[in-house]
Scaffold this motif. Sequence first.
Motif, short mmCIF file in Angstrom:
data_model
loop_
_atom_site.label_atom_id
_atom_site.label_comp_id
_atom_site.label_asym_id
_atom_site.label_seq_id
_atom_site.Cartn_x
_atom_site.Cartn_y
_atom_site.Cartn_z
N LEU A 322 -49.12 69.96 23.61
CA LEU A 322 -50.48 70.40 23.94
C LEU A 322 -50.92 69.94 25.34
N VAL A 323 -49.99 69.25 26.04
CA VAL A 323 -50.37 68.64 27.32
C VAL A 323 -49.95 69.53 28.48
N TYR A 324 -50.82 69.61 29.50
CA TYR A 324 -50.46 70.40 30.68
C TYR A 324 -49.36 69.70 31.46
N ALA A 325 -48.50 70.49 32.09
CA ALA A 325 -47.30 69.95 32.74
C ALA A 325 -47.62 68.85 33.76
N ASP A 326 -48.73 68.98 34.51
CA ASP A 326 -48.98 67.99 35.56
C ASP A 326 -49.45 66.64 35.00
N ASP A 327 -49.59 66.56 33.69
CA ASP A 327 -50.09 65.33 33.09
C ASP A 327 -48.98 64.56 32.38
N LEU A 328 -47.73 65.02 32.58
CA LEU A 328 -46.65 64.49 31.76
C LEU A 328 -46.14 63.12 32.17
N PHE A 329 -46.38 62.74 33.44
CA PHE A 329 -45.71 61.53 33.92
C PHE A 329 -46.58 60.29 33.85
N PHE A 330 -47.34 60.21 32.83
CA PHE A 330 -48.23 59.07 32.65
C PHE A 330 -47.45 57.84 32.19
N ASP A 336 -44.18 48.07 27.55
CA ASP A 336 -42.88 47.82 28.17
C ASP A 336 -42.21 49.13 28.56
N GLN A 337 -42.48 50.15 27.75
CA GLN A 337 -41.92 51.48 28.05
C GLN A 337 -42.92 52.53 27.63
N THR A 338 -42.90 53.68 28.32
CA THR A 338 -43.73 54.81 27.91
C THR A 338 -42.82 56.01 27.72
N LEU A 339 -43.05 56.74 26.65
CA LEU A 339 -42.19 57.88 26.37
C LEU A 339 -43.06 59.05 25.90
N GLY A 340 -42.80 60.24 26.44
CA GLY A 340 -43.52 61.43 25.98
C GLY A 340 -42.82 62.00 24.76
N ILE A 341 -43.57 62.25 23.71
CA ILE A 341 -42.96 62.83 22.50
C ILE A 341 -43.88 63.89 21.89
#
Length: 428
Positions: A322-330, A336-341
């Motif tokens: 549901l997230v816009y492409a330009d918001d993916l690299f948060f 310690d780690q961030t992962l988009g899922i």
Amino acid sequence: MIETKPKKDRFLLVGVHNADPESMERSLKELAQLVDTAGGLCAGTVTQSLDHPHPATYIGSGKLSELRDLLYETGADGIVCDDELSPAQMENLEAQLNTAVLDRTMIILDIFAARAKSSEGKIQVELAQLRYRAIRLAGMRRSLSRLGGGIGTRGPGEKKLEIDRRLVHQRIGQLKTELEEVKRHRELTRKQRIRNHVFVAAIVGYTNAGKSTLLNSLTGAGVFAENRLFATLDPTSRMLELGLGLSIMLTDTVGFINKLPHQLIDAFRSTLEEAKYSDLILHVVDASNPYRDSQMDTVYKTLRELGIGGKPVITLMNKQDLVYADDLFFRDPNADQTLGISACTGQGLDALKAILSVSARKGKTAVQKLIPYRAASILGQIRSQGQITREEYRDDGILISAFIPASLASGLDDFPDIGSADIQKGEL
Ligand SMILES: Nc1nc2c(ncn2[C@@H]2O[C@H](COP(=O)(O)OP(=O)(O)OP(=O)(O)O)[C@@H](O)[C@H]2O)c(=O)[nH]1
Ligand SMILES: [Mg+2]
């Protein structure tokens, strides 16, 4: 045939802010959602900018008359204030407005009461409700009698809450004893788990972030997940297989919310503390929510309040579909780690499993050994300090595959290594 649905009570929502109108607007939107979840309707909002809520009436006298007019115009059944009211504020508002007066805490408690399923959950919610009521009985009795048995009157399992002061205190004592008993049981299970050295990852996050959906996608747990606030109250744990016989335990927990009532935190402490005894925190965030940053702050604040800090955190920016492409690299600076899922589409879940495998094996070495029967006593140590993924009793000894601390692995140097090919052969 005419179907008659029970009439929903309509409320005016009242909020006070000191500097930041945006955060109050966000809070009131959430309050409207809470009222809706509790089975009520929002009939309008009234806000005021004040340094602190008015000690006697929550809002100032000018606003109070504005609110009185609006109550008349809209025919609303009552008001809900966005902060927890003191007993005096509640009584004064009720007397001056001549209407039912509720607050954010009551609404949240009401939702919890409707959701409580397990006996532990029910005890915890009733205890929190009675503690809230114990100091407000007179005001609440008058206020709630105006609503005819709706929001605020229900205990867990639709049971009517006690309103007699003496009985309330008696019941609180009784519930505390019951809760102690349940807590002891929980402690036992936890100790058992620690003894077995199971790696535990606790799934925490803001309510509705997708925690249960994630547990379901990973383990097929079949936990109730829904687009509503506080779908989960009881913690659910499931084993997750990570390959090579390694499995870890995932625990889904109750969601957090801004201004989570302290009575609930106290009553739910042992449930919420499941995360305290975990090895790793999986922080699930609804990345598509415009308020995700403040929701993340609330989660960290609540974790601190519960004394859960200093654990490795992996932040999962969920709902990537549901997230816009330009918001993916948060990146979450607190993690310690961030992962988009996406717990729904499965995106990123393989990467998550790989991260979990590494974490569960950190500081551990994989060994495959044939332990002669004369040295079988070492198995006790292996079992208590590591995780045995395979154990086979053969004529020439006990064949084990395990993940164990390096210090223990060096103690096994004298025993023959058995490669996976040999294990296969041994099976034939
Ligand atoms: N589009 C989309 N929806 C999702 C995703 N993950 C969860 N949801 C939806 O979000 C809603 C909330 O999911 P839950 O798993 O119940 O959330 P929770 O964090 O367990 O919520 P509580 O138990 O209420 O604290 C449900 O309607 C899910 O279908 C996702 O990756 N993408
Ligand atoms: Mg849930």
